[in-house]
Design an enzyme around this catalytic site. Sequence first.
Site, short mmCIF file in Angstrom:
data_model
loop_
_atom_site.label_atom_id
_atom_site.label_comp_id
_atom_site.label_asym_id
_atom_site.label_seq_id
_atom_site.Cartn_x
_atom_site.Cartn_y
_atom_site.Cartn_z
N LYS A 2 -0.72 4.86 4.52
CA LYS A 2 -1.60 3.90 5.20
C LYS A 2 -1.06 3.63 6.60
CE LYS A 2 -4.11 -0.42 4.66
NZ LYS A 2 -5.37 0.29 4.98
N HIS A 50 0.83 -1.19 0.00
CA HIS A 50 0.00 0.00 0.00
C HIS A 50 0.88 1.25 0.00
CE1 HIS A 50 -3.31 -2.69 1.18
NE2 HIS A 50 -4.08 -1.75 0.70
#
Length: 233
Positions: free
Chosen positions: A134, A130
Amino acid sequence: MKIALLGYGKMGKTIERIALERGHEITIKTSDEDGYDITKADVAIDFSVPNAAFFNVVNCFKHNVPVVSGTTGWLHNYDKAVALCKETDGAFIYASNFSLGVNIFFELNKTLARMMGHLKNYNVSMEEIHHTQKLDAPSGTAITLAEGIISEHPAYSEWTLETKSKGTIPITAKRIENVPGTHSIDYKSDTDTISITHTAHSREGFALGAVIAAEWLQGKTGVFSMKDVLNIG
């Protein structure tokens, strides 16, 4: 439909654009835990932060506003939210990932785990990648995938971050700039590897799924999932 956006970061802004394109109205845009009047909305979509999500969801239940939540990292309070939803005859959908493709991937993952369950020469592992903003690791989507494998594969009872041990699914979490989300599951033996992967190209899929879920939730009471919205599984 009048929508409250609880959490107005990059995802909230993408949801706003898609909701407007689909003919909806945004009545609340906030990243604060309080200071907003949730009764101005027909439905709320929560993509806030872990320490605000439970407050937001509970506030919706107390004011009879259906709520869709995609915030991860607060699930230690999920059972409390479910109980309160039932107590107040509320309407609630939580998903670790609202992407329509990911939810199909969840079902594919469980089907593959069921098929691999009797093949003892394969070991499963997972990787998720990600963007660097995040906050949680592993991702909620990765945890959902791991739980799907555990529910169908007799050799696995828990997941673990990075460390590999018997009976656990090792998850490798990577954070790389500008990656919306990639999840891979590998079944490896001495002779071959079977892999399935979902790669998100943008936030569009997550946002569209959240808006579709909010549309579907209108007029309903109860606790639902994306399987209900998509009528799959």
